[in-house]
Design an enzyme around this catalytic site. Sequence first.
Site, PDB file in Angstrom:
ATOM      1  N   PHE A  39      -3.236  -0.357  -5.645  1.00  0.00           N
ATOM      2  CA  PHE A  39      -2.693  -0.557  -4.305  1.00  0.00           C
ATOM      3  C   PHE A  39      -2.139  -1.974  -4.133  1.00  0.00           C
ATOM      4  O   PHE A  39      -1.153  -2.195  -3.425  1.00  0.00           O
ATOM      5  CB  PHE A  39      -3.773  -0.301  -3.255  1.00  0.00           C
ATOM      6  CG  PHE A  39      -3.275  -0.425  -1.834  1.00  0.00           C
ATOM      7  CD1 PHE A  39      -2.408   0.517  -1.301  1.00  0.00           C
ATOM      8  CD2 PHE A  39      -3.677  -1.494  -1.044  1.00  0.00           C
ATOM      9  CE1 PHE A  39      -1.934   0.397  -0.013  1.00  0.00           C
ATOM     10  CE2 PHE A  39      -3.211  -1.614   0.260  1.00  0.00           C
ATOM     11  CZ  PHE A  39      -2.344  -0.666   0.770  1.00  0.00           C
ATOM     12  N   ARG A  62       1.427 -19.067 -12.186  1.00  0.00           N
ATOM     13  CA  ARG A  62       1.436 -18.580 -10.816  1.00  0.00           C
ATOM     14  C   ARG A  62       1.082 -17.098 -10.792  1.00  0.00           C
ATOM     15  O   ARG A  62       1.549 -16.320 -11.636  1.00  0.00           O
ATOM     16  CB  ARG A  62       2.816 -18.788 -10.165  1.00  0.00           C
ATOM     17  CG  ARG A  62       3.171 -20.261  -9.944  1.00  0.00           C
ATOM     18  CD  ARG A  62       2.321 -20.863  -8.861  1.00  0.00           C
ATOM     19  NE  ARG A  62       2.675 -22.247  -8.562  1.00  0.00           N
ATOM     20  CZ  ARG A  62       2.068 -23.297  -9.061  1.00  0.00           C
ATOM     21  NH1 ARG A  62       1.073 -23.133  -9.942  1.00  0.00           N
ATOM     22  NH2 ARG A  62       2.437 -24.516  -8.711  1.00  0.00           N
ATOM     23  N   GLU A  63       0.246 -16.721  -9.820  1.00  0.00           N
ATOM     24  CA  GLU A  63      -0.088 -15.316  -9.612  1.00  0.00           C
ATOM     25  C   GLU A  63       0.786 -14.755  -8.503  1.00  0.00           C
ATOM     26  O   GLU A  63       1.024 -15.414  -7.482  1.00  0.00           O
ATOM     27  CB  GLU A  63      -1.564 -15.162  -9.250  1.00  0.00           C
ATOM     28  CG  GLU A  63      -2.489 -15.578 -10.382  1.00  0.00           C
ATOM     29  CD  GLU A  63      -3.956 -15.413 -10.042  1.00  0.00           C
ATOM     30  OE1 GLU A  63      -4.262 -15.182  -8.852  1.00  0.00           O
ATOM     31  OE2 GLU A  63      -4.800 -15.528 -10.958  1.00  0.00           O
ATOM     32  N   GLU A 123       6.929   6.139  11.154  1.00  0.00           N
ATOM     33  CA  GLU A 123       5.680   5.489  11.532  1.00  0.00           C
ATOM     34  C   GLU A 123       5.417   5.593  13.038  1.00  0.00           C
ATOM     35  O   GLU A 123       4.255   5.698  13.460  1.00  0.00           O
ATOM     36  CB  GLU A 123       5.712   4.020  11.110  1.00  0.00           C
ATOM     37  CG  GLU A 123       5.578   3.799   9.617  1.00  0.00           C
ATOM     38  CD  GLU A 123       4.192   4.159   9.092  1.00  0.00           C
ATOM     39  OE1 GLU A 123       3.230   4.174   9.885  1.00  0.00           O
ATOM     40  OE2 GLU A 123       4.069   4.420   7.886  1.00  0.00           O
ATOM     41  N   GLU A 173      -5.041   9.250   5.349  1.00  0.00           N
ATOM     42  CA  GLU A 173      -5.082   7.796   5.194  1.00  0.00           C
ATOM     43  C   GLU A 173      -6.189   7.165   6.024  1.00  0.00           C
ATOM     44  O   GLU A 173      -6.258   5.935   6.154  1.00  0.00           O
ATOM     45  CB  GLU A 173      -3.720   7.193   5.574  1.00  0.00           C
ATOM     46  CG  GLU A 173      -2.597   7.627   4.636  1.00  0.00           C
ATOM     47  CD  GLU A 173      -1.271   6.965   4.958  1.00  0.00           C
ATOM     48  OE1 GLU A 173      -1.249   6.032   5.793  1.00  0.00           O
ATOM     49  OE2 GLU A 173      -0.258   7.361   4.360  1.00  0.00           O
TER      50      GLU A 173
END
Length: 226
Positions: A39, A62-63, A123, A173
């Site tokens: 996710f 860097r992440e 949505e 969800e």
Amino acid sequence: MAGLLIRLAEEYHRDTPLESCFDHRHVEVLSRNKERDGFIPLEVLHLRHRLYRGGWSAGLRRELVTRPRAVGALLYDPDSDKVVLVRQFRTGMIDEPERPWLLEIVAGLVAAGEAPIDVVQRETLEETNCLVSRILPIFEYFNSPGWNNEKVSLYCAQLDSSTAEGVHGLNEEHEDILVVVLTVDEAIKAVRNGTINNAMSIIALQWLELNREWVRTQWTARENHR
């Protein structure tokens, strides 16, 4: 001669008030690897970039959290001058003193093959059980580019607030979303006193505060030209 070249380089690499002199040509990605899927996917990059003082930076690790594009929909009824918001539980607030049930605008992520503007209608129906009649783009922005690539598309959508009520959301969800209808003045006050404390909602409502009369004029003008 060396001093002249340095001065020329400094002149070339001078930012304008609104634009950076650097672009993607001034970043060198040495390696890029996916560390985690799921996710919230995570990539680790090793890179270097040009410096304002000249030359290149040292190699940097860097992440980067990679995210689908997000969409926010500020639901506005120009006839009653009300907005339709939603309240739901947010895990990111679990350690904060504020209650983790946040008052927000409708929002969601863009699915594969879906246009951001189409997410507004989807949505809105999922979270409020309402349909929107018109949609105005507000603008796009990057949520937190220091560590993730999420791009947010904001819209203002017209609807009939008298039909907005109840608890909605998708069971699959685990959504439990309460509809909240406020006047625009009440919503702006909630921004000012910190009751509404999430960035997307603050940005959208402050935009509406600045552009409320223009929005109402736009939608009234379209109505008159039917």
